[in-house]
Design a protein around this motif. Structure first.
Motif, PDB file in Angstrom:
ATOM      1  N   ALA A 243       0.853  -1.195   0.000  1.00  0.00           N
ATOM      2  CA  ALA A 243       0.000   0.000   0.000  1.00  0.00           C
ATOM      3  C   ALA A 243       0.881   1.235   0.000  1.00  0.00           C
ATOM      4  O   ALA A 243       1.950   1.235   0.606  1.00  0.00           O
ATOM      5  N   PHE A 244       0.423   2.260  -0.683  1.00  0.00           N
ATOM      6  CA  PHE A 244       1.174   3.519  -0.664  1.00  0.00           C
ATOM      7  C   PHE A 244       1.148   4.125   0.729  1.00  0.00           C
ATOM      8  O   PHE A 244       0.150   4.037   1.440  1.00  0.00           O
ATOM      9  N   ASN A 245       2.261   4.756   1.073  1.00  0.00           N
ATOM     10  CA  ASN A 245       2.304   5.536   2.294  1.00  0.00           C
ATOM     11  C   ASN A 245       2.664   6.944   1.834  1.00  0.00           C
ATOM     12  O   ASN A 245       3.697   7.165   1.226  1.00  0.00           O
ATOM     13  N   PHE A 246       1.741   7.869   2.080  1.00  0.00           N
ATOM     14  CA  PHE A 246       1.955   9.245   1.620  1.00  0.00           C
ATOM     15  C   PHE A 246       2.465  10.129   2.763  1.00  0.00           C
ATOM     16  O   PHE A 246       2.380  11.348   2.696  1.00  0.00           O
ATOM     17  N   ASP A 247       2.959   9.483   3.825  1.00  0.00           N
ATOM     18  CA  ASP A 247       3.316  10.253   5.023  1.00  0.00           C
ATOM     19  C   ASP A 247       4.524  11.171   4.792  1.00  0.00           C
ATOM     20  O   ASP A 247       4.545  12.299   5.266  1.00  0.00           O
ATOM     21  N   LEU A 248       5.518  10.673   4.067  1.00  0.00           N
ATOM     22  CA  LEU A 248       6.687  11.537   3.803  1.00  0.00           C
ATOM     23  C   LEU A 248       6.290  12.676   2.876  1.00  0.00           C
ATOM     24  O   LEU A 248       6.743  13.801   3.030  1.00  0.00           O
ATOM     25  N   LEU A 249       5.442  12.331   1.916  1.00  0.00           N
ATOM     26  CA  LEU A 249       4.974  13.340   0.966  1.00  0.00           C
ATOM     27  C   LEU A 249       4.238  14.462   1.709  1.00  0.00           C
ATOM     28  O   LEU A 249       4.285  15.624   1.309  1.00  0.00           O
ATOM     29  N   GLN A 250       3.566  14.103   2.799  1.00  0.00           N
ATOM     30  CA  GLN A 250       2.782  15.100   3.522  1.00  0.00           C
ATOM     31  C   GLN A 250       3.563  15.777   4.640  1.00  0.00           C
ATOM     32  O   GLN A 250       3.034  16.661   5.299  1.00  0.00           O
ATOM     33  N   ALA A 251       4.813  15.350   4.832  1.00  0.00           N
ATOM     34  CA  ALA A 251       5.602  15.959   5.912  1.00  0.00           C
ATOM     35  C   ALA A 251       6.372  17.165   5.378  1.00  0.00           C
ATOM     36  O   ALA A 251       6.906  17.118   4.277  1.00  0.00           O
ATOM     37  N   ASN A 252       6.410  18.210   6.149  1.00  0.00           N
ATOM     38  CA  ASN A 252       7.295  19.326   5.818  1.00  0.00           C
ATOM     39  C   ASN A 252       8.736  18.845   5.849  1.00  0.00           C
ATOM     40  O   ASN A 252       9.026  17.759   6.357  1.00  0.00           O
ATOM     41  N   TRP A 253       9.640  19.660   5.359  1.00  0.00           N
ATOM     42  CA  TRP A 253      11.078  19.366   5.424  1.00  0.00           C
ATOM     43  C   TRP A 253      11.503  19.520   6.881  1.00  0.00           C
ATOM     44  O   TRP A 253      11.918  20.589   7.327  1.00  0.00           O
ATOM     45  N   ASP A 254      11.333  18.446   7.618  1.00  0.00           N
ATOM     46  CA  ASP A 254      11.445  18.544   9.062  1.00  0.00           C
ATOM     47  C   ASP A 254      12.014  17.224   9.589  1.00  0.00           C
ATOM     48  O   ASP A 254      11.432  16.165   9.382  1.00  0.00           O
ATOM     49  N   TYR A 255      13.143  17.328  10.259  1.00  0.00           N
ATOM     50  CA  TYR A 255      13.847  16.148  10.733  1.00  0.00           C
ATOM     51  C   TYR A 255      12.928  15.220  11.540  1.00  0.00           C
ATOM     52  O   TYR A 255      12.840  14.014  11.288  1.00  0.00           O
ATOM     53  N   ALA A 256      12.249  15.797  12.540  1.00  0.00           N
ATOM     54  CA  ALA A 256      11.488  14.962  13.475  1.00  0.00           C
ATOM     55  C   ALA A 256      10.357  14.225  12.755  1.00  0.00           C
ATOM     56  O   ALA A 256      10.091  13.046  13.018  1.00  0.00           O
TER      57      ALA A 256
END
Ligand code: GLC
Length: 542
Positions: free
Chosen positions: A285-298
């Protein structure tokens, strides 16, 4: 530590999959619309890039009310794009190059030109022909419920005889009734049709919406649960019964050797994604979590940990994606102001609405996009790339209104600019009509600045983004192994991990350069400063 060699049946687990939006990739006949022969002519480019698989967005006959996701006939090729014979040639050429092919399947809705919907319109209310879709009587002159379509406006459209049909997307995309046995059987036939033609896998569109609880009275939209808390109780999305369908699909996909793969596009909370990715279901399944995250380490760290753990739990493999045909290109997103609440960078499909675009820092966006892709390619799991991102291509924000095609633009009455800006045909040459896309024009207008991003401008240029992708893919091919990843904790804004075999990836999300570990640098997304890793840069070491 050595990892087992994947069998061919497992090819998708660590694959780099390149998404082609066929109408905007390469146009062989000069009609301004990309086609299958165009893609075929670019197979050498795909080989040089070093991908493992192509995912082809819909190429089926369609009136293009939604970029081809309104399918008239699931077992044919749009004549503007070619023929079944062209499709066969493409499969053959890709397979000869050891590249797999995944096609899109759109089961939630057909187009309104599909023979079933035409029959339904000609039939009387209450007849079996209508029962393949979701027809209901309204409340007086009002639709059966106040539900909104995802593209804006009501989710119901009225037919001349007064009944209404449900469409979660555009009115030209009537939702199918998956309780109907003929609907179920027909999609099994479609899976076999393309599998028999050598297709290696399927990307399942809106996989979480097929089964609906349409018990009346319908709840008002204000009473519907939020998707983040749906837990299987939302009447329209992510119902547990949908997995019965995918268990039937899996049986068909497993009739083939190797079994055909499938990946779900399911906008569900992370914890419910595993159901779609289970071995007796679609498998991934696709995970769009990185796509939806700002450029943010945490955020990156949390998303990666969570998804690797989830994939491990059910024996699947993670998917990673920054860009696709539905979202603003990530080289642009990362150049937008960083809004801690999500906002501009969070990858929403439709965020560049008219008149409200903030200024894009193009240089910063590209720098971060280069760092991000190296980080992603170092992760265990499959990486999904979108055509043009290997060129560092920016979103086209300046398409004139008269040229826009996305139903989201029309249904929102212009409040949403829509997704056309990431679907503009990609530039192959520095100049010329349509920048080498074809011998004619281009169905979405390419801006003047496109030439500098072209393949021609970047080919053989050591510091170009195209060269970075080619090198990164080649290195990954040699180093990518099984799912393990070990975190090397240090500075809070530096994401550093080691893969089996000693492959290290280190990304600096901070503002100041940081010391690099003592190991040989294999590749970096921006030039290093001596032994230091500058801001917004990823390096691979071994
Ligand atoms: C998926 C597709 C998108 C399409 C929608 C309706 O989200 O990716 O492009 O508009 O489904 O089919």
């Amino acid at each position: 530590m050595t990892s087992p060699q994947p069998t061919d049946a497992d090819w998708w687990r660590q694959a780099v999959v390149y998404q082609i939006y066929p109408r905007s990739f390469a146009d062989s006949d000069g009609d301004g619309v990309g086609d299958l022969q165009g893609i075929l002519s670019r197979v050498p480019y795909l080989i040089d890039l070093g991908i493992d698989a192509v995912w082809l967005s819909p190429f089926y006959p369609s009136a293009l009310a939604d970029g081809g996701y309104d399918v008239d006939d699931y077992r044919n090729v749009d004549p503007r794009l070619g023929t079944l014979d062209d499709f066969g040639q493409l499969v053959e050429a890709l397979h000869a190059a050891n590249i797999k092919l995944i096609v899109d399947i759109v089961p939630n809705h057909t187009s309104d030109r599909h023979v079933w919907f035409q029959e339904a319109l000609e039939a009387q209310p209450g007849t079996p022909a209508r029962d393949r879709y979701i027809f209901r009587d309204g409340e007086g002159d009002q639709p059966p419920s106040d539900w909104d379509s995802i593209f804006g406006g009501s989710a119901w459209a009225q037919t001349p005889d007064g009944q209404w049909y449900l469409h979660l997307f555009a009115a030209e995309q009537p939702d199918l009734n998956w309780a109907h046995p003929e609907v179920r059987d027909d999609f099994l036939t479609t899976l076999r049709f393309w599998s028999d033609r050598g297709v290696d896998g399927f990307r399942v569109d809106v996989a979480h919406a097929l089964v609906k609880d349409l018990t009346e009275p319908f709840k008002s939209k204000t009473e519907l649960p939020r998707m983040s808390e749906s837990n299987g109780v939302h009447p329209l999305f992510d119902r547990d019964e949908v997995h019965e369908i995918y268990r039937d699909w899996r049986k068909v996909l497993n009739e083939y050797d190797p079994p055909r793969s499938a990946v779900a596009e399911a906008f569900v909370p992370a914890a419910r994604r595993a159901r779609y990715a289970s071995a007796d279901g679609l498998g991934q399944a696709f995970n769009f979590d990185l796509l939806q995250a700002n450029w943010d380490y945490a955020k990156f760290r949390r998303v990666i940990e969570e998804n690797l753990a989830l994939a491990d739990q059910n024996g699947s493999s993670s998917t990673w994606v920054f860009s696709n045909h539905d979202v603003v290109r990530h080289a642009t997103r990362y150049g937008l102001p960083n809004d801690p609440t999500g906002g501009w960078q969070d990858g929403k499909a439709w965020l560049l609405s008219n008149g409200t675009e903030p200024t894009v820092d193009v240089e910063l966006g590209l720098r971060r996009a280069r760092a991000a892709i190296m980080l992603m390619l170092a992760l265990p799991g499959s990486a999904y790339l979108y055509q043009g991102e290997e060129l560092g291509l920016q979103e086209v924000g300046e398409l004139p209104a008269a040229n826009l095609q996305d139903p989201a633009y029309f249904r929102s009455k212009g409040a949403e600019k829509g997704r056309d800006g990431c679907r503009v045909p990609i530039p192959w040459t520095v100049g010329g009509l349509s920048f080498g896309f074809g011998t004619g024009g281009s169905h979405l207008l390419q801006p003047k600045w496109f030439g500098q991003y072209s393949v021609e401008a970047q080919d053989g240029v050591a510091e170009s983004t195209l060269s970075l992708y080619r090198k990164a893919l080649a290195v990954r091919r040699g180093l990518q192994t099984a799912n393990e990843l070990t975190w090397n904790d240090g500075v809070d804004w530096v994401l550093h991990f080691t893969r089996p075999g000693g492959w290290q990836s280190i990304t600096n999300f901070g503002e100041a350069p940081v010391e690099l570990p003592d190991a040989a640098v294999v590749l970096s997304s921006s030039p290093l400063e001596g032994a230091k890793l500058p801001a917004d840069t990823t390096a691979w070491l071994i």
